[in-house]
Write a protein that holds these residues in place. Structure first.
Motif, short mmCIF file in Angstrom:
data_model
loop_
_atom_site.label_atom_id
_atom_site.label_comp_id
_atom_site.label_asym_id
_atom_site.label_seq_id
_atom_site.Cartn_x
_atom_site.Cartn_y
_atom_site.Cartn_z
N ASP A 21 0.85 -1.17 0.00
CA ASP A 21 0.00 0.00 0.00
C ASP A 21 0.90 1.24 0.00
OD1 ASP A 21 -2.18 -1.72 0.31
OD2 ASP A 21 -2.02 -1.65 2.49
N VAL A 22 0.61 2.19 -0.86
CA VAL A 22 1.32 3.47 -0.86
C VAL A 22 0.25 4.55 -0.72
CG1 VAL A 22 2.91 5.02 -2.07
CG2 VAL A 22 3.16 2.54 -2.30
N PRO A 23 -0.15 4.85 0.52
CA PRO A 23 -1.27 5.77 0.71
C PRO A 23 -0.97 7.17 0.21
CG PRO A 23 -0.78 4.53 2.72
CD PRO A 23 0.36 4.31 1.78
N SER A 24 -1.99 7.79 -0.35
CA SER A 24 -1.87 9.19 -0.78
C SER A 24 -1.84 10.08 0.45
CB SER A 24 -3.06 9.57 -1.66
OG SER A 24 -3.08 8.79 -2.83
N PRO A 25 -1.06 11.16 0.42
CA PRO A 25 -1.06 12.10 1.54
C PRO A 25 -2.47 12.64 1.77
CG PRO A 25 0.79 12.53 0.08
CD PRO A 25 -0.08 11.53 -0.61
N ARG A 48 3.15 15.05 3.28
CA ARG A 48 3.72 14.92 1.94
C ARG A 48 4.51 13.62 1.83
NH1 ARG A 48 8.70 16.53 -0.05
NH2 ARG A 48 9.15 17.60 1.92
N LEU A 49 4.30 12.87 0.75
CA LEU A 49 5.06 11.66 0.48
C LEU A 49 6.40 12.07 -0.13
CD1 LEU A 49 5.35 8.56 0.26
CD2 LEU A 49 4.17 8.72 -1.95
N LYS A 50 7.50 11.76 0.56
CA LYS A 50 8.83 12.14 0.09
C LYS A 50 9.44 11.08 -0.83
CE LYS A 50 11.64 13.81 3.16
NZ LYS A 50 12.43 13.92 4.42
N GLY A 51 9.08 9.81 -0.64
CA GLY A 51 9.64 8.76 -1.47
C GLY A 51 9.65 7.43 -0.75
N GLY A 52 10.32 6.46 -1.35
CA GLY A 52 10.33 5.12 -0.77
C GLY A 52 11.61 4.37 -1.08
N ARG A 100 12.16 -10.10 6.91
CA ARG A 100 11.37 -9.98 5.68
C ARG A 100 11.49 -8.60 5.09
NH1 ARG A 100 6.07 -12.02 8.45
NH2 ARG A 100 7.67 -13.47 9.15
N LYS A 101 11.45 -8.56 3.76
CA LYS A 101 11.56 -7.28 3.07
C LYS A 101 10.34 -6.40 3.37
CE LYS A 101 14.60 -8.18 -0.87
NZ LYS A 101 14.70 -8.13 -2.35
N ALA A 102 10.56 -5.11 3.32
CA ALA A 102 9.49 -4.16 3.60
C ALA A 102 9.62 -2.95 2.69
CB ALA A 102 9.54 -3.71 5.06
N ALA A 103 8.48 -2.36 2.38
CA ALA A 103 8.47 -1.06 1.73
C ALA A 103 8.64 0.00 2.82
CB ALA A 103 7.16 -0.84 0.99
N VAL A 104 9.61 0.88 2.64
CA VAL A 104 9.88 1.95 3.60
C VAL A 104 9.45 3.25 2.94
CG1 VAL A 104 11.63 3.10 5.00
CG2 VAL A 104 11.83 0.64 4.52
N LEU A 105 8.34 3.79 3.39
CA LEU A 105 7.77 5.01 2.80
C LEU A 105 8.04 6.18 3.73
CD1 LEU A 105 4.37 3.44 1.71
CD2 LEU A 105 6.41 3.80 0.29
N GLU A 106 8.60 7.24 3.17
CA GLU A 106 8.96 8.41 3.96
C GLU A 106 7.96 9.54 3.71
OE1 GLU A 106 13.13 9.47 3.67
OE2 GLU A 106 13.58 7.45 2.94
N TYR A 107 7.44 10.09 4.81
CA TYR A 107 6.49 11.20 4.73
C TYR A 107 7.02 12.37 5.56
CZ TYR A 107 2.93 8.00 2.89
OH TYR A 107 2.22 7.10 2.12
#
Length: 225
Positions: free
Chosen positions: A126-130, A136-140, A148-155
């Motif tokens: 999931d990459v939620p919209s701000p 603000r979504l800065k990136g990932g 286990r691998k993970a998506a690291v989302l920076e806000y």
């Protein structure tokens, strides 16, 4: 112990907190001998404040790697699987704060960040919209939560850094509590199907709960421990 002045720089603030909490033990003789060889007999001048500010992120990163295992180990004893998950999330957030490079994929919005994970993860995160102008979504990038691998989302959330970890939650006990606090950071946990989510920030707990709800956590957390 006298608490040092609170720094306005996030990396220096993390370093201050870790130094205050780090256990103190006398250095072994072999380590002292190696340090004497490296430093030499002459005392070296202390770095100027600007040099210290430049070194702070790298030093904080090193302390995170050393102290991370200690945090997870102690949390595991104090709170079992829930404590270990909370500590792991905080450690991952500290690594993001201490890292000097930008995210692997800079944000042009969720429609650009989510496809970037294809082929890099064995699930679609999931990459939620701000939820508004104050988030603000800065990136990932790709990281790990335990093994286990993970998506690291920076806000950037209301002037604070926030990290959202998305990972496969199957096969691990999921804590009943949905909010926690650790070393000055707030953590909100939730699941969506087989995916686990951990949102970490130094935002006040009520504000982080609002951000988490807007990012998909559903109802507000039942309370912190």
């Amino acid at each position: 112990m006298t608490r040092p002045p609170r720094s306005a720089d996030p990396a220096e603030r993390i370093l201050d907190e870790l130094l205050l909490r780090a256990p103190r033990h006398p250095a072994p003789p072999a380590l002292r001998a190696r340090l004497r060889l490296l430093v030499g007999p002459a005392a070296r001048p202390a770095p100027r404040p600007r040099a210290w500010a430049a070194l702070a992120p790298a030093l904080a990163a090193g302390l995170v790697l050393v102290a991370g295992g200690l945090l997870v180990g102690r949390a595991g004893r104090e709170g079992g699987e829930a404590g270990a998950l909370v500590a792991e999330a905080v450690n991952d957030h500290l690594r993001v704060l201490a890292r000097q490079q930008p995210p692997d994929i800079a944000s042009g919005g969720p429609h650009q960040v989510k496809p970037w994970f294809e082929g890099r993860l064995d699930f679609a995160p999931d990459v939620p919209s701000p939820p508004g102008d104050d988030v603000r979504l800065k990136g990932g990038s790709v990281g790990y939560v335990f093994d286990r691998k993970a998506a690291v989302l920076e806000y950037a959330a209301r002037g604070h850094a926030a990290t959202l970890l998305v990972f496969r939650a199957g096969g691990r006990p999921w804590p009943e509590a949905r909010a926690a606090s650790r070393v000055g950071f707030q953590i909100v946990l939730w699941r969506s199907g087989d995916l686990g989510h951990a949102l970490v920030s130094d935002l006040p707990a009520p504000e982080l709960a609002e951000v988490a709800a807007a990012l998909g956590a559903g109802a507000a957390p039942r309370g912190a421990h």
